[in-house]
Design a protein around this motif. Structure first.
Motif, mmCIF file in Angstrom:
data_model
loop_
_atom_site.group_PDB
_atom_site.id
_atom_site.type_symbol
_atom_site.label_atom_id
_atom_site.label_comp_id
_atom_site.label_asym_id
_atom_site.label_seq_id
_atom_site.Cartn_x
_atom_site.Cartn_y
_atom_site.Cartn_z
ATOM 1 N N ARG A 246 27.148 20.803 47.164
ATOM 2 C CA ARG A 246 28.233 20.234 47.950
ATOM 3 C C ARG A 246 28.874 21.393 48.867
ATOM 4 O O ARG A 246 29.379 21.442 49.837
ATOM 5 C CB ARG A 246 29.351 19.876 46.761
ATOM 6 C CG ARG A 246 29.123 18.760 45.950
ATOM 7 C CD ARG A 246 30.393 18.513 45.118
ATOM 8 N NE ARG A 246 29.843 17.291 44.164
ATOM 9 C CZ ARG A 246 29.962 16.252 44.260
ATOM 10 N NH1 ARG A 246 29.841 15.525 45.498
ATOM 11 N NH2 ARG A 246 29.472 15.079 43.525
ATOM 12 N N ASP A 253 31.751 15.821 50.877
ATOM 13 C CA ASP A 253 30.916 15.993 49.578
ATOM 14 C C ASP A 253 31.659 17.477 48.741
ATOM 15 O O ASP A 253 31.761 17.676 47.302
ATOM 16 C CB ASP A 253 29.553 16.534 49.666
ATOM 17 C CG ASP A 253 28.701 15.084 49.818
ATOM 18 O OD1 ASP A 253 29.232 14.018 49.255
ATOM 19 O OD2 ASP A 253 27.695 15.215 50.749
ATOM 20 N N ALA A 254 32.336 18.291 49.646
ATOM 21 C CA ALA A 254 32.848 19.450 49.303
ATOM 22 C C ALA A 254 34.512 19.396 48.979
ATOM 23 O O ALA A 254 35.173 20.377 49.058
ATOM 24 C CB ALA A 254 32.550 20.513 50.225
#
Length: 454
Positions: A246, A253-254
């Motif tokens: 991520r 995603d992070a």
């Protein structure tokens, strides 16, 4: 030591009886003291009197020995010495045997003559017969050995047997203790060595048996520690890999919420492992509780938060146990049932001085080939699944709690679907006080649970 002493006495008696039977002479010997001398004197005097007077001097020289000498009409040189007990006893014996010489018989002690320390002389005036008897003739080494043989043989035999058996008993005790000390020296470096062979006296065998159990527990603890580290490392690798990906990919995603989920999952895994280790070090006191009410209150707590958990068991089930540990075991079983199913039923009843608790769910169950393996720490049916933060400690904790209560765990797949875990606890107080840390016994068939009570 008592057995050694008794064996030595019996062996001594056997040896003495054997020697007495083997060395017994055909003709009993004369007693020690002046009696053999008196018999020889009496025989020699009667023999000289039977010989003609001219031949008596020659016959007297033929009868003489270095210990008993005869002379006719010639006295032996004598330095008078006081009479002793032996000489007086010889005089009385001769007076009773030689009645015709009782009034004139003379017995007296003399000083050394021809190498003898002293002599006892006898004179018979009627026939002019003189005798010189070497004093102490019956107290030389052969006679002393003969006199002391009944004492020395048993004493020496008892001494030899006691010494031999004592050396053997010391060796028998020290040898297993030396082996035990050698194993104890290497225990910290090698905890998986073979158990020590139980040998030696009963007390030493008990020590070796306790040492083998301690070694087995240490080996099991080392294996559990290794398995825990491997399991935690394996389970933490997945969320760590996701976090790494991520961070590299960025974007949605992070997002903090997504990354926080993985961090919470890792925290849950670590907290579970730490709680398991802490629980193993804690010891809860046993106390008398009403088990039916305890199980019912646990089920009501799950129902209060919207979980479908129903208690159908009996009440008034007195039991001497660790209530917090029992509550934790039942809670773990209920949580497992809710994790793999939707409905959980808990039942409890007493049978044959034992309390039986059943937890049944409607999940897929556990294959019979894996049921015993699931009791080990960090064991899961699906080793690849760790997304829920579980470390596979639920059934292992239940197993340890029931083992501490000297109880039994039974598994059974329900039909057509579902899984049943049965806990069997002893109800008596004295049963709870035995071998708290012993392993569960082999299960035995029990009666079916009673019908649900309102």
């Amino acid at each position: 030591m008592v057995a050694i002493l008794i064996c030595s006495l019996f062996v001594t008696l056997f040896i003495v009886a054997f020697l007495l039977d083997t060395l017994r002479p055909a003709i009993p010997p004369l007693p020690e003291g002046p009696w053999p001398s008196a018999l020889a004197i009496e025989t020699g005097i009667r023999a000289l009197r039977a010989v003609p007077i001219p031949e008596r001097e020659t016959t007297a020289h033929g009868f003489s020995t270095k210990d008993l000498r005869f002379q006719v009409n010639a006295a032996f040189p004598c330095v008078p010495r006081p009479m002793d007990h032996e000489a007086d006893l010889l005089r009385r014996i001769l007076r009773s045997s030689l009645i015709e010489d009782r009034a004139t018989l003379q017995v007296f002690n003399c000083g050394g003559y021809q190498g003898a320390e002293k002599t006892t002389n006898v004179f018979l005036p009627r026939d002019g017969i003189h005798l010189a008897i070497r004093s102490g003739i019956n107290f030389q080494i052969p006679q002393i050995m003969h006199m002391t043989l009944p004492i020395t043989v048993p004493f020496l035999s008892l001494l030899v047997m006691t010494a031999a058996l004592s050396v053997w008993s010391i060796w028998r005790v020290n040898r297993p203790l030396a082996v035990l000390a050698e194993y104890a020296e290497t225990l910290g470096y090698d905890s998986v060595s073979a158990p020590i062979q139980e040998q030696g006296p009963k007390e030493v065998r008990r020590v070796i048996r306790a040492f083998n159990r301690m070694q087995a527990r240490l080996s099991t603890a080392a294996e559990e520690r290794t398995r825990m580290l491997m399991s935690v490392s394996h389970d933490l690798r997945t969320p760590l890999t996701r976090l790494s990906m991520r961070v590299e990919m960025g974007g949605e995603d992070a997002a903090p919420e997504v990354m926080r989920h993985d961090l919470d999952l890792m925290k849950q895994m670590l907290n579970g492992a730490l709680a398991f280790l802490k629980y193993q070090r804690e010891a809860e006191a046993f106390e008398a509780v009403e088990l039916g009410s305890l199980v019912e209150s646990l089920c009501e707590e799950f129902s209060a938060v919207g979980r479908n958990v129903l208690y159908q068991g009996a009440f008034r089930l007195p039991c001497f146990c660790q209530p917090v540990s029992i509550a934790r075991a039942i809670s773990n079983l209920v949580e497992n049932g809710l994790k793999y199913g939707q409905n959980v039923k808990v039942n409890a009843w007493s049978h044959d001085e034992r309390i039986i608790i059943e937890v049944q769910d409607n999940g897929p169950g556990i294959p019979e080939s894996l049921q015993q393996a699931m009791l080990q720490p960090f064991a899961r049916m699906d080793q690849a699944r760790s997304s829920d933060g579980s470390l596979g400690l639920g059934l292992s904790i239940v197993h340890d709690i029931i083992a501490r209560h000297h109880g039994i765990i039974e598994f059974r797949n329900a039909r057509p679907a579902g899984f049943i875990v049965r806990l069997i606890l002893p109800q008596r107080l004295k049963a709870q006080q035995r071998a708290i840390h012993s392993k569960p016994a082999v299960s035995s068939p029990l009666s079916s649970p009673p019908s649900p009570q309102p």
